[in-house]
Scaffold this motif. Structure first.
Motif, PDB file in Angstrom:
ATOM      1  N   GLN A   1     -46.803   1.301   7.581  1.00 52.05           N
ATOM      2  CA  GLN A   1     -47.902   1.487   8.351  1.00 52.05           C
ATOM      3  C   GLN A   1     -49.239   2.015   7.373  1.00 52.05           C
ATOM      4  O   GLN A   1     -50.289   1.482   7.435  1.00 52.05           O
ATOM      5  CB  GLN A   1     -47.771   2.643   9.332  1.00 52.05           C
TER       6      GLN A   1
ATOM      7  N   SER B   1     -55.611  -3.919   5.656  1.00 47.40           N
ATOM      8  CA  SER B   1     -56.034  -4.492   6.966  1.00 47.40           C
ATOM      9  C   SER B   1     -57.419  -4.841   7.136  1.00 47.40           C
ATOM     10  O   SER B   1     -57.879  -5.864   7.589  1.00 47.40           O
ATOM     11  CB  SER B   1     -55.542  -3.757   8.243  1.00 47.40           C
TER      12      SER B   1
ATOM     13  N   HIS C   1     -42.876  -1.586   0.080  1.00 45.33           N
ATOM     14  CA  HIS C   1     -43.622  -2.307   1.097  1.00 45.33           C
ATOM     15  C   HIS C   1     -44.485  -3.318   0.645  1.00 45.33           C
ATOM     16  O   HIS C   1     -44.418  -4.350   1.242  1.00 45.33           O
ATOM     17  CB  HIS C   1     -44.511  -1.317   1.961  1.00 45.33           C
TER      18      HIS C   1
ATOM     19  N   ARG D   1     -50.130  -1.091   5.410  1.00 43.26           N
ATOM     20  CA  ARG D   1     -50.749  -2.105   6.234  1.00 43.26           C
ATOM     21  C   ARG D   1     -52.295  -1.662   6.577  1.00 43.26           C
ATOM     22  O   ARG D   1     -53.285  -2.560   6.707  1.00 43.26           O
ATOM     23  CB  ARG D   1     -49.957  -2.358   7.566  1.00 43.26           C
ATOM     24  N   GLN D   2     -52.348  -0.416   6.962  1.00 50.61           N
ATOM     25  CA  GLN D   2     -53.790   0.256   7.148  1.00 50.61           C
ATOM     26  C   GLN D   2     -54.665  -0.011   5.919  1.00 50.61           C
ATOM     27  O   GLN D   2     -55.712  -0.275   6.092  1.00 50.61           O
ATOM     28  CB  GLN D   2     -53.530   1.662   7.435  1.00 50.61           C
TER      29      GLN D   2
ATOM     30  N   LEU E   1     -52.105 -11.473   3.632  1.00 53.03           N
ATOM     31  CA  LEU E   1     -51.587 -10.289   3.640  1.00 53.03           C
ATOM     32  C   LEU E   1     -50.639 -10.275   2.117  1.00 53.03           C
ATOM     33  O   LEU E   1     -50.907  -9.194   1.349  1.00 53.03           O
ATOM     34  CB  LEU E   1     -50.664  -9.798   4.541  1.00 53.03           C
TER      35      LEU E   1
ATOM     36  N   LEU F   1     -44.406  -7.339   1.785  1.00 49.66           N
ATOM     37  CA  LEU F   1     -45.484  -8.027   2.329  1.00 49.66           C
ATOM     38  C   LEU F   1     -45.803  -9.354   1.568  1.00 49.66           C
ATOM     39  O   LEU F   1     -46.164 -10.242   2.014  1.00 49.66           O
ATOM     40  CB  LEU F   1     -46.531  -7.174   2.435  1.00 49.66           C
TER      41      LEU F   1
END
Length: 93
Positions: free
Chosen positions: A6, A13, A32, A9-10, A44, A36
């Motif tokens: 998270q 994003s 991570h 990704r934050q 991404l 991705l």
């Protein structure tokens, strides 16, 4: 603080990612980023590869080298650019 998917990704994003801030996640973000970078989301994956190149180190090199075999040619190109970025960072250290 443990870095979670998270968190990563934050950071990635935003339309225009603040990579210097994102790179502060450090080595804990690399698992991570690897995940991705191997997915089908091209944008991404490319962002993840670039961030891995800024974090640097042997693990980043492995992630980027692995992405060089991705089925998506855009991700392979991003991996090539990220690898070049790693090499330039190594020269300045």
């Amino acid at each position: 603080m443990a870095v979670t998917m998270q968190h990563v990704r934050q950071q990635l994003s935003a339309q225009e990612v603040d990579y210097s801030t994102a790179a502060e996640l450090g080595d804990d973000a690399l698992p991570h980023l690897e995940e991705l970078a191997s997915r089908a989301d091209t944008v991404l994956a490319c962002k993840a590869l670039y961030l891995a190149s800024l974090i640097g180190g042997p693990r980043s090199t492995e992630i980027i080298a692995s992405a060089a075999d991705h089925a998506d040619p855009i991700i392979r190109i991003a991996a090539s650019a990220a690898l070049r970025n790693l090499r330039q960072a190594d020269r300045t250290r």
